[in-house]
Design an enzyme around this catalytic site. Structure first.
Site, PDB file in Angstrom:
ATOM      1  N   LYS A 180       0.871  -1.179   0.000  1.00 29.71           N
ATOM      2  CA  LYS A 180       0.000   0.000   0.000  1.00 29.71           C
ATOM      3  C   LYS A 180       0.910   1.231   0.000  1.00 29.71           C
ATOM      4  O   LYS A 180       1.451   1.627   1.031  1.00 29.71           O
ATOM      5  CB  LYS A 180      -0.887  -0.008   1.258  1.00 29.71           C
ATOM      6  CG  LYS A 180      -2.207   0.710   1.122  1.00 29.71           C
ATOM      7  CD  LYS A 180      -2.130   2.187   0.776  1.00 29.71           C
ATOM      8  CE  LYS A 180      -1.812   3.070   1.949  1.00 29.71           C
ATOM      9  NZ  LYS A 180      -1.691   4.513   1.586  1.00 29.71           N
ATOM     10  N   GLU A 255       9.425   1.581  11.334  1.00 32.71           N
ATOM     11  CA  GLU A 255      10.509   2.543  11.132  1.00 32.71           C
ATOM     12  C   GLU A 255       9.861   3.917  11.152  1.00 32.71           C
ATOM     13  O   GLU A 255       9.154   4.291  10.217  1.00 32.71           O
ATOM     14  CB  GLU A 255      11.200   2.220   9.800  1.00 32.71           C
ATOM     15  CG  GLU A 255      12.593   2.805   9.734  1.00 32.71           C
ATOM     16  CD  GLU A 255      12.551   4.229   9.265  1.00 32.71           C
ATOM     17  OE1 GLU A 255      12.423   5.121  10.132  1.00 32.71           O
ATOM     18  OE2 GLU A 255      12.613   4.444   8.053  1.00 32.71           O
ATOM     19  N   CYS A 289      13.619  10.115   7.140  1.00 24.45           N
ATOM     20  CA  CYS A 289      13.536   9.578   8.499  1.00 24.45           C
ATOM     21  C   CYS A 289      14.873   9.711   9.207  1.00 24.45           C
ATOM     22  O   CYS A 289      14.938  10.003  10.379  1.00 24.45           O
ATOM     23  CB  CYS A 289      13.078   8.130   8.475  1.00 24.45           C
ATOM     24  SG  CYS A 289      13.894   7.156   7.219  1.00 24.45           S
ATOM     25  N   GLU A 385      10.273  15.778  15.660  1.00 24.03           N
ATOM     26  CA  GLU A 385      10.654  15.571  14.270  1.00 24.03           C
ATOM     27  C   GLU A 385       9.903  16.595  13.413  1.00 24.03           C
ATOM     28  O   GLU A 385       8.667  16.601  13.376  1.00 24.03           O
ATOM     29  CB  GLU A 385      10.297  14.153  13.821  1.00 24.03           C
ATOM     30  CG  GLU A 385      10.771  13.870  12.413  1.00 24.03           C
ATOM     31  CD  GLU A 385      10.475  12.448  11.951  1.00 24.03           C
ATOM     32  OE1 GLU A 385       9.310  12.022  12.050  1.00 24.03           O
ATOM     33  OE2 GLU A 385      11.410  11.777  11.484  1.00 24.03           O
TER      34      GLU A 385
HETATM   35  P1  NDP Z   1       1.723   8.614   8.059  1.00 23.85           P
HETATM   36  O1  NDP Z   1       2.475   7.855   9.080  1.00 23.85           O
HETATM   37  O2  NDP Z   1       0.292   8.862   8.353  1.00 23.85           O
HETATM   38  O3  NDP Z   1       1.822   7.879   6.634  1.00 23.85           O
HETATM   39  C1  NDP Z   1       2.758   6.860   6.328  1.00 23.85           C
HETATM   40  C2  NDP Z   1       2.065   5.747   5.564  1.00 23.85           C
HETATM   41  O4  NDP Z   1       1.053   5.173   6.370  1.00 23.85           O
HETATM   42  C3  NDP Z   1       1.372   6.209   4.277  1.00 23.85           C
HETATM   43  O5  NDP Z   1       1.445   5.179   3.316  1.00 23.85           O
HETATM   44  C4  NDP Z   1      -0.056   6.382   4.760  1.00 23.85           C
HETATM   45  O6  NDP Z   1      -0.985   6.348   3.696  1.00 23.85           O
HETATM   46  C5  NDP Z   1      -0.198   5.207   5.689  1.00 23.85           C
HETATM   47  N1  NDP Z   1      -1.269   5.318   6.678  1.00 23.85           N
HETATM   48  C6  NDP Z   1      -1.864   6.431   7.154  1.00 23.85           C
HETATM   49  N2  NDP Z   1      -2.813   6.118   8.058  1.00 23.85           N
HETATM   50  C7  NDP Z   1      -2.812   4.765   8.161  1.00 23.85           C
HETATM   51  C8  NDP Z   1      -3.562   3.829   8.934  1.00 23.85           C
HETATM   52  N3  NDP Z   1      -4.512   4.226   9.778  1.00 23.85           N
HETATM   53  N4  NDP Z   1      -3.298   2.525   8.800  1.00 23.85           N
HETATM   54  C9  NDP Z   1      -2.326   2.100   7.961  1.00 23.85           C
HETATM   55  N5  NDP Z   1      -1.596   2.938   7.190  1.00 23.85           N
HETATM   56  C10 NDP Z   1      -1.830   4.257   7.291  1.00 23.85           C
HETATM   57  O7  NDP Z   1       2.513   9.969   7.813  1.00 23.85           O
HETATM   58  P2  NDP Z   1       2.039  11.298   7.052  1.00 23.85           P
HETATM   59  O8  NDP Z   1       2.143  11.070   5.601  1.00 23.85           O
HETATM   60  O9  NDP Z   1       0.721  11.764   7.570  1.00 23.85           O
HETATM   61  O10 NDP Z   1       3.183  12.329   7.515  1.00 23.85           O
HETATM   62  C11 NDP Z   1       3.107  12.917   8.795  1.00 23.85           C
HETATM   63  C12 NDP Z   1       4.438  12.860   9.513  1.00 23.85           C
HETATM   64  O11 NDP Z   1       4.871  11.513   9.611  1.00 23.85           O
HETATM   65  C13 NDP Z   1       5.598  13.557   8.826  1.00 23.85           C
HETATM   66  O12 NDP Z   1       5.599  14.913   9.106  1.00 23.85           O
HETATM   67  C14 NDP Z   1       6.782  12.842   9.414  1.00 23.85           C
HETATM   68  O13 NDP Z   1       7.100  13.389  10.682  1.00 23.85           O
HETATM   69  C15 NDP Z   1       6.296  11.428   9.613  1.00 23.85           C
HETATM   70  N6  NDP Z   1       6.725  10.550   8.519  1.00 23.85           N
HETATM   71  C16 NDP Z   1       7.831   9.781   8.724  1.00 23.85           C
HETATM   72  C17 NDP Z   1       8.316   9.004   7.708  1.00 23.85           C
HETATM   73  C18 NDP Z   1       9.540   8.185   7.879  1.00 23.85           C
HETATM   74  O14 NDP Z   1      10.251   7.926   6.906  1.00 23.85           O
HETATM   75  N7  NDP Z   1       9.818   7.701   9.085  1.00 23.85           N
HETATM   76  C19 NDP Z   1       7.686   8.960   6.390  1.00 23.85           C
HETATM   77  C20 NDP Z   1       6.491   9.772   6.277  1.00 23.85           C
HETATM   78  C21 NDP Z   1       6.057  10.534   7.322  1.00 23.85           C
HETATM   79  P3  NDP Z   1      -1.508   7.738   3.061  1.00 23.85           P
HETATM   80  O15 NDP Z   1      -0.320   8.616   2.911  1.00 23.85           O
HETATM   81  O16 NDP Z   1      -2.077   7.313   1.767  1.00 23.85           O
HETATM   82  O17 NDP Z   1      -2.506   8.278   4.017  1.00 23.85           O
END
Ligand code: NDP
Length: 483
Positions: A180, A255, A289, A385
């Site tokens: 996904k 992660e 990250c 972060e």
């Molecule tokens: P999320 O953690 O919400 O998104 C990461 C992934 O999880 C995306 O594929 C998202 O899908 C999916 N997701 C969201 N909600 C759910 C759920 N309830 N169940 C399962 N999967 C889910 O991060 P955001 O994109 O909202 O970003 C917000 C913050 O997260 C950033 O500012 C950053 O701090 C952190 N982040 C950290 C990352 C890393 O590499 N460690 C990567 C991205 C974000 P979709 O995007 O389609 O909603």
């Protein structure tokens, strides 16, 4: 979609080797972060599509994939890696437009994806069990077996690298996958799965369902037919994923990002350190990250380091992905709002320097890279972060204080230590709480071969390197009595 020149239809999911429209969800708009324009639409997969994908992945376990030798699985992955290499230009262009990455950064991700396929392709037939000395009359050995169906929730910041490291290792070890991708960045996931089909991956072994996290993502993590979940993203969503997996008693790899420090001592080779200090914070507009967002500097060189970092910041150019400058836009208006909100908390902190916007179209999701000085270790901007191009510089007086500040957040993903003192290098490598410690270098996002993962709120489990092969397998002990 003419700009993107896609050879597949992103308004469809790839399930069981077929491109299929979402059963109920329809589509979602696709935006170009460099100018905010709507440039197409992607599939909005929902629980019904996840059901179909998990069923396809389950069925594929008992097809040719389940009987294939590890060497043959590896060959498919290596063939896929060569195909990725051949299409690096296409993948670079697609990722640059979709994610807003400057071209050279998007290219690095595509090259890394090919390398992951090569690495895990080569590793597939090198995962060994053990024989264990036991009672007289017994032979005991262990088998490393795939979990079964693995779920992969991939974020938008490094889609190709994160797919390479998680799907690559899962396939090498014989799992079947449901992926996904993030709603903001699903195109290279679909491109990759299409290439995997062409490389000879049997139908149903890799299924991709784009869609919203709260719909397709939540359905995948709660699905009773999934046997392992790999998640990269925010702490809050990671907790939800782990809770959902716990209800099915399924292992997860989380992660979840960090607040990674670079610790600069007075004897550091600053000429070498300077590019790493800045690049590790602004690469991918800080949406990494393993970004280094805290620079801890011994007071004896603090002013010099700050001044030299500020000079680099002042020269940073920010603009659209296709202009291939130092920094591109953020992924979305939402992320731009989050990062701007953090910058609004700077109050009376010293803004040492900012990058400059160059030909950045109105409507793009830009934030100027910002270097903040005079930051106390417990200030929210030194603790949370930010996930944008923002670094804070914090002075310290001695080694103990440096370690205390380095370890003084909820996170523990990556750290680096800059010193020529070998004893200090060894002491800090042990004392710092992180999944990776770099000595006189820093590897934001890099290192296909290097086990990677966090401690504390940075998550648990390891991906990358050979270590990931253990995470994507379950160990069986066979005890044979033969008298
Ligand atoms: P999320 O953690 O919400 O998104 C990461 C992934 O999880 C995306 O594929 C998202 O899908 C999916 N997701 C969201 N909600 C759910 C759920 N309830 N169940 C399962 N999967 C889910 O991060 P955001 O994109 O909202 O970003 C917000 C913050 O997260 C950033 O500012 C950053 O701090 C952190 N982040 C950290 C990352 C890393 O590499 N460690 C990567 C991205 C974000 P979709 O995007 O389609 O909603």
């Amino acid at each position: 979609m003419t700009d993107l020149a896609l050879w597949f239809d992103p308004s469809k999911c790839l399930i069981n080797g077929e491109w299929v429209a979402p059963i109920k969800g329809g589509t979602l708009p696709l935006y170009d972060p460099s100018n905010g324009a709507e440039i197409g639409s992607i599939a909005r997969g929902t629980a019904e599509d996840i059901d179909a994908a998990v069923a396809a992945a389950e069925a594929a376990r008992s097809g040719p994939w389940g009987r294939m030798s590890a060497a043959e699985r590896g060959r498919i992955l290596m063939r896929l890696g060569r195909m990725v290499e051949e299409r690096v230009d296409d993948l670079t262009r697609i990722e640059a437009i979709d994610v807003g990455k400057p071209l050279k950064q998007a290219r690095a991700d595509a090259v890394a994806l090919a390398r992951y396929c090569e690495f895990y392709g080569g590793a597939a037939d090198k995962l060994l069990g053990e024989t264990i000395p036991y009672l007289d009359g017994y032979t005991v050995y262990t088998l490393r077996e795939p979990h079964g169906v693995t779920g992969h929730i991939v974020p938008w910041n490094y889609p190709m690298q994160i797919i390479g490291r998680s799907v690559g290792a899962a396939l090498a070890t014989g799992n079947t996958c449901v992926l996904k991708p993030a709603e903001d960045a699903c195109l290279t996931a679909l491109a990759f799965a299409d290439m995997a089909k062409a490389a000879g991956l049997p139908d149903g072994v890799l299924n991709v369902v784009p869609g919203l996290g709260a719909e397709a993502g939540a359905a995948l993590t709660a699905h009773p037919g999934v046997h392992h979940i790999s998640f990269t993203g925010s702490v809050g969503t990671g907790i939800m994923v782990q809770e959902a997996a716990a209800k099915n008693v399924v292992p997860v790899t989380l992660e979840l990002g960090g607040k990674s420090p670079q610790v600069v001592f007075g004897d550091a080779d600053l000429e070498r350190a300077l590019p790493f200090l800045v690049n590790a914070g602004i690469q991918n507009a800080g949406q990494t990250c393993s970004a280094s967002s805290r620079i801890l500097v011994h007071r004896s060189v603090h002013d010099e380091v700050l001044e030299r970092m500020a000079a680099r910041y002042g020269a940073l150019q920010v603009g659209p992905a296709m202009a291939d400058l130092d920094v591109g836009p953020l992924i979305s208006a939402k992320q731009q709002g989050l990062v701007s909100g953090f910058l609004g908390m700077a109050g009376d902190l010293e803004t040492a320097a900012q990058g400059v916007l160059r030909d950045a179209p109105n409507g793009g999701y830009y934030v100027r890279p910002t270097l903040l000085a005079g930051v106390k270790p417990h200030h929210p901007l030194a603790q949370k972060e930010i996930f944008g191009p923002v670094q804070v510089v914090i002075p310290f007086d001695d080694e103990d204080e440096a370690v205390a500040i380095a370890n003084g957040t909820d996170y523990g993903l990556v750290a680096s230590v800059w010193t020529q003192d070998g004893g200090r290098q060894m002491r800090l490598a042990r004392a710092i709480c992180a999944g990776q410690v770099f000595l006189n270098n820093y590897g934001a996002g890099g290192g296909v071969e290097l086990p990677f993962g966090g401690r504390g709120k940075s998550g648990h489990g390891r991906e990358k390197g050979f270590e990931a092969m253990y995470g994507f397998t379950t160990l069986k002990t066979v005890a044979a009595w033969h008298g």
